[in-house]
Structure formats: structure tokens, C-alpha cells
Scaffold this motif. Sequence first.
Motif, PDB file in Angstrom:
ATOM      1  N   SER B  51       0.839  -1.205   0.000  1.00 49.32           N
ATOM      2  CA  SER B  51       0.000   0.000   0.000  1.00 49.32           C
ATOM      3  C   SER B  51       0.870   1.249   0.000  1.00 49.32           C
ATOM      4  N   VAL B  52       1.935   1.236   0.786  1.00 45.85           N
ATOM      5  CA  VAL B  52       2.884   2.354   0.754  1.00 45.85           C
ATOM      6  C   VAL B  52       3.479   2.464  -0.650  1.00 45.85           C
ATOM      7  N   LEU B  54       2.089   1.558  -3.425  1.00 46.99           N
ATOM      8  CA  LEU B  54       1.070   2.097  -4.332  1.00 46.99           C
ATOM      9  C   LEU B  54       0.999   3.618  -4.211  1.00 46.99           C
ATOM     10  N   GLY B  55       1.028   4.113  -2.981  1.00 48.13           N
ATOM     11  CA  GLY B  55       1.020   5.571  -2.793  1.00 48.13           C
ATOM     12  C   GLY B  55       2.220   6.229  -3.447  1.00 48.13           C
ATOM     13  N   LEU B  56       3.386   5.610  -3.288  1.00 50.47           N
ATOM     14  CA  LEU B  56       4.592   6.150  -3.927  1.00 50.47           C
ATOM     15  C   LEU B  56       4.471   6.105  -5.445  1.00 50.47           C
ATOM     16  N   LEU B  58       1.832   6.318  -7.245  1.00 53.18           N
ATOM     17  CA  LEU B  58       0.899   7.350  -7.709  1.00 53.18           C
ATOM     18  C   LEU B  58       1.513   8.741  -7.620  1.00 53.18           C
ATOM     19  N   ALA B  59       2.379   8.932  -6.630  1.00 53.85           N
ATOM     20  CA  ALA B  59       3.014  10.240  -6.456  1.00 53.85           C
ATOM     21  C   ALA B  59       4.212  10.435  -7.375  1.00 53.85           C
ATOM     22  N   GLN B  60       4.861   9.334  -7.717  1.00 55.35           N
ATOM     23  CA  GLN B  60       6.099   9.390  -8.520  1.00 55.35           C
ATOM     24  C   GLN B  60       5.879   8.594  -9.802  1.00 55.35           C
ATOM     25  N   LEU B 179      14.172   9.593   2.105  1.00 60.18           N
ATOM     26  CA  LEU B 179      13.483   9.232   0.869  1.00 60.18           C
ATOM     27  C   LEU B 179      12.723  10.436   0.325  1.00 60.18           C
ATOM     28  N   LYS B 180      12.030  11.119   1.215  1.00 62.50           N
ATOM     29  CA  LYS B 180      11.245  12.279   0.775  1.00 62.50           C
ATOM     30  C   LYS B 180      12.162  13.335   0.134  1.00 62.50           C
ATOM     31  N   LEU B 183      13.395  12.408  -3.320  1.00 59.32           N
ATOM     32  CA  LEU B 183      12.370  12.445  -4.371  1.00 59.32           C
ATOM     33  C   LEU B 183      11.923  13.860  -4.706  1.00 59.32           C
TER      34      LEU B 183
END
Lengths: 179, 184
Positions: B51-52, B54-56, B58-60, B179-180, B183
Motif C-alpha cells: 500500500s505504501v 502504491l502511494g509512492l 501514484l506520487a512518482q 526518501l522524501k 524524491l
Amino acid sequence: MTQRGHLICDELKGNGVEFIAWVPDSETHFMHDSMLNDRSLRVIQVCAEGEAIAICAGMHLGGKRGVVLIENQGAFDSGNVLKWAVNLSFPLVLLIGNLGYLGYQNPEKTPAGKMKKGGGEITEAFLEALGIPYEQVNSDQDVGKISEAFSRAERDSKPVALLLTSADDFVPGGKGEPG
Amino acid sequence: MMQRFESLRVISEMRTDEIVVATMSAVKDWSKLSSSALDFYVAGAMGYASSVGLGLSLAQTSRKVIVLDGDGSLLMNLGTLVTIAAVQPDNLIHFVLENQLYEIPGGIPLPGVGKHNLAALARAAGFSKVYEFDQFTNFREQVGPILREPGPTFVTLRVNRGPSEPFPAIRYVEMARNLKNALK
């Protein structure tokens, strides 16, 4: 029915929200049409609420802003992943349908009143146990609290919850018993 | 049956600028193979690495995301397969390391070993790209193209139990911040 769904979507977009990670909830039914018809919001419908929290955490890491829109009972199911989000200092904003809260105020008024302990007592105690601050959003005038929640989440590096109620006589699934 | 460390070593050697989200036992091996700022470990939220990821994803959207999941972890969040297949992120590759054990609490067998089939579950959830490996040579030959093709992709690796060793000390908040920043 109020314009609250549109007001909340506008408030979210004003705070840079691009995604809503969502499990349908009868208390926040007023959000459904508003967000699903809003082309500048992408709704990610998930199977269970914990996914929504982890997905928004991933979006945060990736530099995008998503919000979680779930029911309080789904939040209870997600206790461990919420604990993780607190431990990781993720500034997530959680929109939580506070099923039972209105019933707690007036058990005769809403079917959810039959589970009054769901909203009036357990939701707040649950969030307090996790160290997650919360505010009530029970009227159109309360919608501005959403912006305050984003500011607070970023300032304190932690999740912040907004407890939403529908403030109408919507009967989920007809006249049946609430879940 | 494959050696987990060697299987992950192959992925680490082929990895370029992909984000890697690992969880549970995979962290023990991956932390010896990589120290990239693009690594993130999910601990304390068993089941949610995908799930994490998937969020990444969608953002990247211009970067690939590799999830290194466990079979016990996936069983805790099986709905994730349906969610990912519904969203169809073309940059997400979901590896599941199947040791058929809850390894960290002492090697307890998973429920339904020999009866459930995670690859079949992924296909039934709507994944069209599903791969199963239990031979290292086959995996080593095919993993390169799998990493390069559009996803979402689901890959199971039948691996051995890892050695008994303590879980590495990880500074998770710092790892998330790194990580943030990487990116941005």
C-alpha cells in the motif's frame, strides 16, 4: 442535504490535495458525488481502511498530498497502521465519518444512534490513545477546520483527524440497521 | 526453492533509480545489499508495504517502485491485490518472498500452506502480469525484462528461510525523511 461536500472538496484542493483514499461510509455520504465528479481530485477506492492510511503515507513520501476518507469503525480496524503513521511522524489528515456521534447527541434522530458508543465515546478515546488530535466538523461553518488540520499536521509532524457528521436524515441502505 | 539473499542480490544488481519498499524478513537481507536513499522499510505496519508502494507509485509516476513483500505480510492485507489491480499503476512491481513462514517470531508456518496460491490470487484480483519462480537460474534470466516492462506486475519467489539473526537497527523517521528529500 447541504453543500458541505463541495465545500470540503474546495477546502481540500485549496490545501494542495490531489488524492482521496477512500472506503465508502454512510455518515460521509455527502462527499460521494462531490468528490467523484471533481476532475481535479483523484479518488483511490480501497478495500479496507488501513490501505488508505498507508497509501497516503506513500504519497507523502513521494511528495504528493492525499487525504484519508474513512468511517470511524474502519479507523478502529486500522489501529496498528495508524500507530505506525504516528511513530513515523507522517503529517496525514484523516477525514473520519463519525458514525454514531449524532445519535449520541440525539439517539432518536438517526439510525446510527443505536450504536451511540461508536461515536460519542470510542472514537475520541481511540484517537486520544494514539495521540492523534481531532476536531469536529458538524456544520458548513466548521469546514475551515480542515485548513487548520493541515497546518497542525505539518507543524507537529503527526496525523490529525477531522470527525465528520452528515447532519441530515440520510438512512444508509434504507431503513435497515446500521452496521 | 531459491536462496532469498541471492534472489534479492540479483534485484539489487539490476536496480537503477527505482524506489524499493521492503518489509519484514526482506529488510534483513536488503539492508546488507543496499544503502540507497531510495530505500524505505515498513516495520510496525505488517501487511502494508504494498500500500505504501502504491502511494509512492501514484506520487512518482515517472519512477518505478519495487515492493519486497512477504507471504505472511500479504496475507494480512490481501485486499491490496484488488486495489492495485483496480488502480493499474504501470510503475509498480510487487515481489512476494514466499518462505511459507512467519519467520521473525520463530518460523511458525503460515495458515493454509500448500492450499493457498498467491499468484493465483493475484490473477484473480485482476493482475495480468504474474510470474512465479522457484528456480534461481530462471529468475536471474527473466528478472531484468520483468523490471523493465510496464506493470502492475506481481512476482512470487519461493525462497528458503533466512538465517537466525537479529533484525537490523533502523532509524525509520530518518529513513522516511531521506526518501522524501531524495524524491524532491
